[in-house]
Design an enzyme around this catalytic site. Sequence first.
Site, PDB file in Angstrom:
ATOM      1  N   ARG A  28       0.821  -1.229   0.000  1.00 29.75           N
ATOM      2  CA  ARG A  28       0.000   0.000   0.000  1.00 29.75           C
ATOM      3  C   ARG A  28       0.846   1.265   0.000  1.00 29.75           C
ATOM      4  O   ARG A  28       0.453   2.274   0.599  1.00 29.75           O
ATOM      5  CB  ARG A  28      -0.944   0.029   1.225  1.00 29.75           C
ATOM      6  CG  ARG A  28      -2.022  -1.032   1.226  1.00 29.75           C
ATOM      7  CD  ARG A  28      -3.217  -0.577   0.392  1.00 29.75           C
ATOM      8  NE  ARG A  28      -4.284  -1.552   0.487  1.00 29.75           N
ATOM      9  CZ  ARG A  28      -5.372  -1.406   1.238  1.00 29.75           C
ATOM     10  NH1 ARG A  28      -5.556  -0.315   1.935  1.00 29.75           N
ATOM     11  NH2 ARG A  28      -6.277  -2.336   1.263  1.00 29.75           N
ATOM     12  N   ARG A  32      -3.337   6.882   1.160  1.00 28.07           N
ATOM     13  CA  ARG A  32      -3.829   8.088   1.834  1.00 28.07           C
ATOM     14  C   ARG A  32      -2.863   8.737   2.810  1.00 28.07           C
ATOM     15  O   ARG A  32      -3.091   9.877   3.211  1.00 28.07           O
ATOM     16  CB  ARG A  32      -5.145   7.772   2.547  1.00 28.07           C
ATOM     17  CG  ARG A  32      -6.304   7.620   1.588  1.00 28.07           C
ATOM     18  CD  ARG A  32      -7.503   7.002   2.264  1.00 28.07           C
ATOM     19  NE  ARG A  32      -7.154   5.655   2.683  1.00 28.07           N
ATOM     20  CZ  ARG A  32      -8.007   4.801   3.239  1.00 28.07           C
ATOM     21  NH1 ARG A  32      -9.246   5.169   3.478  1.00 28.07           N
ATOM     22  NH2 ARG A  32      -7.614   3.594   3.575  1.00 28.07           N
ATOM     23  N   ARG A  41      -6.532  12.214  -5.516  1.00 24.22           N
ATOM     24  CA  ARG A  41      -7.831  11.604  -5.243  1.00 24.22           C
ATOM     25  C   ARG A  41      -8.949  12.654  -5.334  1.00 24.22           C
ATOM     26  O   ARG A  41     -10.042  12.371  -5.843  1.00 24.22           O
ATOM     27  CB  ARG A  41      -7.789  10.989  -3.846  1.00 24.22           C
ATOM     28  CG  ARG A  41      -8.895  10.005  -3.534  1.00 24.22           C
ATOM     29  CD  ARG A  41      -8.718   9.552  -2.079  1.00 24.22           C
ATOM     30  NE  ARG A  41      -9.552   8.425  -1.714  1.00 24.22           N
ATOM     31  CZ  ARG A  41     -10.845   8.509  -1.433  1.00 24.22           C
ATOM     32  NH1 ARG A  41     -11.474   9.671  -1.511  1.00 24.22           N
ATOM     33  NH2 ARG A  41     -11.505   7.431  -1.087  1.00 24.22           N
ATOM     34  N   ASP A  79      -6.881  -2.438  -7.178  1.00 24.91           N
ATOM     35  CA  ASP A  79      -7.370  -3.121  -5.982  1.00 24.91           C
ATOM     36  C   ASP A  79      -7.670  -4.571  -6.308  1.00 24.91           C
ATOM     37  O   ASP A  79      -7.947  -4.904  -7.472  1.00 24.91           O
ATOM     38  CB  ASP A  79      -8.634  -2.438  -5.443  1.00 24.91           C
ATOM     39  CG  ASP A  79      -8.878  -2.841  -3.995  1.00 24.91           C
ATOM     40  OD1 ASP A  79      -8.228  -2.258  -3.111  1.00 24.91           O
ATOM     41  OD2 ASP A  79      -9.675  -3.771  -3.757  1.00 24.91           O
ATOM     42  N   TYR A 155     -14.764 -11.489   0.396  1.00 28.15           N
ATOM     43  CA  TYR A 155     -15.488 -10.251   0.071  1.00 28.15           C
ATOM     44  C   TYR A 155     -16.757 -10.533  -0.728  1.00 28.15           C
ATOM     45  O   TYR A 155     -17.784  -9.873  -0.550  1.00 28.15           O
ATOM     46  CB  TYR A 155     -14.574  -9.296  -0.701  1.00 28.15           C
ATOM     47  CG  TYR A 155     -13.515  -8.678   0.175  1.00 28.15           C
ATOM     48  CD1 TYR A 155     -13.809  -7.586   0.993  1.00 28.15           C
ATOM     49  CD2 TYR A 155     -12.233  -9.197   0.223  1.00 28.15           C
ATOM     50  CE1 TYR A 155     -12.844  -7.032   1.819  1.00 28.15           C
ATOM     51  CE2 TYR A 155     -11.250  -8.643   1.050  1.00 28.15           C
ATOM     52  CZ  TYR A 155     -11.572  -7.562   1.840  1.00 28.15           C
ATOM     53  OH  TYR A 155     -10.623  -7.023   2.665  1.00 28.15           O
TER      54      TYR A 155
HETATM   55  O1  CP3 Z   1       0.115  -1.393  -2.522  1.00 25.56           O
HETATM   56  C1  CP3 Z   1      -0.241  -0.472  -3.285  1.00 25.56           C
HETATM   57  O2  CP3 Z   1       0.144   0.709  -3.178  1.00 25.56           O
HETATM   58  C2  CP3 Z   1      -1.118  -0.848  -4.470  1.00 25.56           C
HETATM   59  C3  CP3 Z   1      -2.497  -0.631  -4.346  1.00 25.56           C
HETATM   60  C4  CP3 Z   1      -3.392  -1.579  -3.541  1.00 25.56           C
HETATM   61  C5  CP3 Z   1      -4.630  -1.146  -3.037  1.00 25.56           C
HETATM   62  N1  CP3 Z   1      -5.290  -2.201  -2.534  1.00 25.56           N
HETATM   63  C6  CP3 Z   1      -5.127   0.232  -3.113  1.00 25.56           C
HETATM   64  C7  CP3 Z   1      -6.203   0.666  -2.203  1.00 25.56           C
HETATM   65  C8  CP3 Z   1      -3.292  -2.938  -3.254  1.00 25.56           C
HETATM   66  C9  CP3 Z   1      -2.135  -3.902  -3.508  1.00 25.56           C
HETATM   67  C10 CP3 Z   1      -4.518  -3.327  -2.616  1.00 25.56           C
HETATM   68  C11 CP3 Z   1      -4.824  -4.704  -2.215  1.00 25.56           C
HETATM   69  C12 CP3 Z   1      -6.001  -4.952  -1.362  1.00 25.56           C
HETATM   70  N2  CP3 Z   1      -7.237  -4.372  -1.396  1.00 25.56           N
HETATM   71  C13 CP3 Z   1      -6.048  -5.980  -0.398  1.00 25.56           C
HETATM   72  C14 CP3 Z   1      -4.928  -6.944  -0.113  1.00 25.56           C
HETATM   73  C15 CP3 Z   1      -3.876  -6.350   0.733  1.00 25.56           C
HETATM   74  C16 CP3 Z   1      -4.256  -6.175   2.195  1.00 25.56           C
HETATM   75  O3  CP3 Z   1      -4.290  -5.024   2.618  1.00 25.56           O
HETATM   76  O4  CP3 Z   1      -4.501  -7.196   2.830  1.00 25.56           O
HETATM   77  C17 CP3 Z   1      -7.317  -5.949   0.193  1.00 25.56           C
HETATM   78  C18 CP3 Z   1      -7.811  -6.856   1.307  1.00 25.56           C
HETATM   79  C19 CP3 Z   1      -8.065  -4.938  -0.459  1.00 25.56           C
HETATM   80  C20 CP3 Z   1      -9.500  -4.595  -0.231  1.00 25.56           C
HETATM   81  C21 CP3 Z   1      -9.707  -3.169   0.113  1.00 25.56           C
HETATM   82  N3  CP3 Z   1      -9.443  -2.096  -0.728  1.00 25.56           N
HETATM   83  C22 CP3 Z   1     -10.244  -2.643   1.308  1.00 25.56           C
HETATM   84  C23 CP3 Z   1     -10.657  -3.484   2.505  1.00 25.56           C
HETATM   85  C24 CP3 Z   1     -10.273  -1.266   1.162  1.00 25.56           C
HETATM   86  C25 CP3 Z   1     -10.861  -0.257   2.111  1.00 25.56           C
HETATM   87  C26 CP3 Z   1     -10.026  -0.137   3.336  1.00 25.56           C
HETATM   88  C27 CP3 Z   1      -9.098   1.002   3.200  1.00 25.56           C
HETATM   89  O5  CP3 Z   1      -7.895   0.828   3.475  1.00 25.56           O
HETATM   90  O6  CP3 Z   1      -9.596   2.063   2.846  1.00 25.56           O
HETATM   91  C28 CP3 Z   1      -9.734  -0.927  -0.097  1.00 25.56           C
HETATM   92  C29 CP3 Z   1      -9.546   0.423  -0.679  1.00 25.56           C
HETATM   93  C30 CP3 Z   1      -8.170   0.777  -1.109  1.00 25.56           C
HETATM   94  N4  CP3 Z   1      -7.395   0.029  -1.956  1.00 25.56           N
HETATM   95  C31 CP3 Z   1      -7.437   1.971  -0.796  1.00 25.56           C
HETATM   96  C32 CP3 Z   1      -6.223   1.914  -1.499  1.00 25.56           C
HETATM   97  C33 CP3 Z   1      -5.120   2.955  -1.577  1.00 25.56           C
HETATM   98  C34 CP3 Z   1      -7.955   3.127   0.037  1.00 25.56           C
HETATM   99  C35 CP3 Z   1      -8.596   3.930  -1.004  1.00 25.56           C
HETATM  100  C36 CP3 Z   1      -8.987   5.329  -0.726  1.00 25.56           C
HETATM  101  O7  CP3 Z   1     -10.052   5.513  -0.128  1.00 25.56           O
HETATM  102  O8  CP3 Z   1      -8.310   6.233  -1.236  1.00 25.56           O
END
Ligand code: CP3
Length: 364
Positions: A28, A32, A41, A79, A155
Amino acid sequence: MFAPLQNDSFLRACLRQPTPHTPMWLMRQAGRYLPEYRATRMKAGNSFMGLATNVGYATEVTLQPLDRYALDAAILFSDILTVPDAMGLGLSFGAGEGPKFAKPVQDEAAVNALAVPDMDKLRYVFDAVTSIRKALHGRVPLIGFSGSPWTLACYMVEGGSSDDYRKVKTMLYSRPDLMHRILTVNADAVAVYLNTQIDAGAQAVMIFDSWGGVLADGAFQEFSLAYTKRVLAQLKREKDGQRIPAIVFTKGGGPWLQEIADAGSDVVGLDWTVNLAQARAQVGGQVALQGNLDPNVLFAPPAAIQAEAIKVLDAFGRPQRADGGWDGHIFNLGHGISQHTPPEHVTALVEAVHRHSRTLREPA
Ligand code: CP3
């Protein structure tokens, strides 16, 4: 078609080849906690999917952490939930909430309706891969990724994030036939999704089994690992004469380290509960290891962050073995970086990892 790679330390460590320092990136890393991410964003209508579906914005935010820090790899900005979205489940991210599916998979009819989606629906992801790879100009390699079949199923059945995985485990224990059918479709979808990312320019791929660790022993092997193996068996492992390393990260997977290492990836990702020295002794001759600093360390002052990073590097130890061969370590966090992380703390971390890991390569 793409510029030659200038820093290949990440790919070399994945393949257990010598490197001048321990390469690092952060799960990640684009997100944010970075003010520049929040600014992009906003331009994208303050929406995550607005960012992820726009090739220009996805490219911009992927490069943001690389412009700030000396990271050794880039990861596609997207994602894991794009795949179930393309299956027609209707993904949305509500303001300040986690992901939601409008049509969760909760009965037999919904399971039977599932199919590997047309990859055209995910064209925006593959276009982003190619655009990012071009924009990198060979600075560092680009990692593509997907969720594991099991983590996606969590999910899809829960309809979003969950505290207890009640719905998905109810299905697993009462209708294992339905669960196996979801997982088979997911595995075949993930395999073609990752292979298409490789065709588009991804130089390594990572499978996030974020919720493998919530399963019981026995259930993990049957419902998570078996389907991760089904993905790995279908992956392209070479492109233009270059090995494409595959990384498997199972959060909470420590108890099954040997079985995960035997599944066929090049790299195993570890969370912070795992002792890196023991993990290396057990599987370091077989796979490279990625991890495993607790992301909460980044809330401490820089001196404490540096001390904890050194502990992780020293736990793995000198990558060159006594017999002259090399084992592979890629430094990372044990899970994604928190949105509350002070950005300047990451500067201290990267500096410490690169500096200390060079000393682990000096003659004893
Ligand atoms: O690593 C990186 O920089 C690449 C981008 C990336 C995102 N999600 C961007 C994202 C990667 C590799 C993921 C994988 C992901 N997404 C996983 C597996 C990794 C882990 O954390 O276990 C999972 C379970 C998800 C599912 C997901 N996506 C959730 C539960 C959420 C909401 C929770 C949160 O952190 O806001 C997201 C949204 C998400 N995916 C964000 C980002 C940067 C936040 C987005 C935002 O609101 O700007």
